[in-house]
Design a protein around this motif. Structure first.
Motif, PDB file in Angstrom:
ATOM      1  N   LYS A  15      21.152  70.225   6.596  1.00 36.43           N
ATOM      2  CA  LYS A  15      21.082  71.200   7.796  1.00 36.43           C
ATOM      3  C   LYS A  15      22.129  71.052   8.636  1.00 36.43           C
ATOM      4  N   VAL A  16      22.841  72.477   9.316  1.00 40.71           N
ATOM      5  CA  VAL A  16      24.030  72.082   9.991  1.00 40.71           C
ATOM      6  C   VAL A  16      23.479  72.370  11.135  1.00 40.71           C
ATOM      7  N   LYS A  17      23.854  71.429  12.204  1.00 34.08           N
ATOM      8  CA  LYS A  17      23.600  71.507  13.862  1.00 34.08           C
ATOM      9  C   LYS A  17      24.520  72.234  14.570  1.00 34.08           C
ATOM     10  N   LYS A  18      23.826  72.535  15.891  1.00 31.70           N
ATOM     11  CA  LYS A  18      24.607  73.511  16.454  1.00 31.70           C
ATOM     12  C   LYS A  18      26.086  72.985  16.860  1.00 31.70           C
ATOM     13  N   ASN A  19      26.276  71.822  17.130  1.00 32.76           N
ATOM     14  CA  ASN A  19      27.442  71.210  17.479  1.00 32.76           C
ATOM     15  C   ASN A  19      28.398  71.095  16.042  1.00 32.76           C
ATOM     16  N   SER A  21      28.009  69.121  13.326  1.00 39.29           N
ATOM     17  CA  SER A  21      27.644  68.157  12.487  1.00 39.29           C
ATOM     18  C   SER A  21      26.807  68.554  11.354  1.00 39.29           C
ATOM     19  N   ILE A  22      26.436  67.764  10.474  1.00 32.08           N
ATOM     20  CA  ILE A  22      25.519  67.938   9.420  1.00 32.08           C
ATOM     21  C   ILE A  22      24.413  66.801   9.334  1.00 32.08           C
ATOM     22  N   LYS A  23      23.182  67.183   9.089  1.00 32.13           N
ATOM     23  CA  LYS A  23      22.221  66.351   9.251  1.00 32.13           C
ATOM     24  C   LYS A  23      21.841  66.116   7.835  1.00 32.13           C
ATOM     25  N   PRO A  47      16.825  61.359  11.468  1.00 29.83           N
ATOM     26  CA  PRO A  47      18.057  62.050  10.507  1.00 29.83           C
ATOM     27  C   PRO A  47      19.181  61.165  10.798  1.00 29.83           C
ATOM     28  N   THR A  49      23.509  61.551  10.031  1.00 25.78           N
ATOM     29  CA  THR A  49      24.571  62.595   9.951  1.00 25.78           C
ATOM     30  C   THR A  49      25.497  62.048   8.974  1.00 25.78           C
ATOM     31  N   SER A  55      32.152  65.746   5.184  1.00 21.09           N
ATOM     32  CA  SER A  55      31.662  66.844   6.212  1.00 21.09           C
ATOM     33  C   SER A  55      32.176  68.344   5.507  1.00 21.09           C
TER      34      SER A  55
END
Length: 65
Positions: A15-19, A21-23, A47, A49, A55
């Protein structure tokens, strides 16, 4: 021109976070937990990263690039 398809296995795992980075989930915590120490199991919770080197590849799979 048809839309690009994302990799469906990557959609289920990341899942892509708002900043940006990828969880990701943690490996090695689904079974045979009796031989693992409590500290090790505790650190596998929550979680994680993706490493910055991976990435760009994951974003290509998710069509986020």
């Amino acid at each position: 021109m048809p839309k690009m398809k994302s990799v469906s296995s990557a959609l289920k795992r990341f899942k892509v976070k708002k900043n940006g980075s990828i969880k990701r989930g943690s490996a090695f915590r689904s079974h045979i937990l009796t031989k693992k120490t409590q500290k090790r199991k505790r650190n596998l919770r929550g979680p994680q990263t993706i490493a910055s080197s991976d990435s760009s590849r994951v974003k290509l799979m998710l069509n986020q690039a």
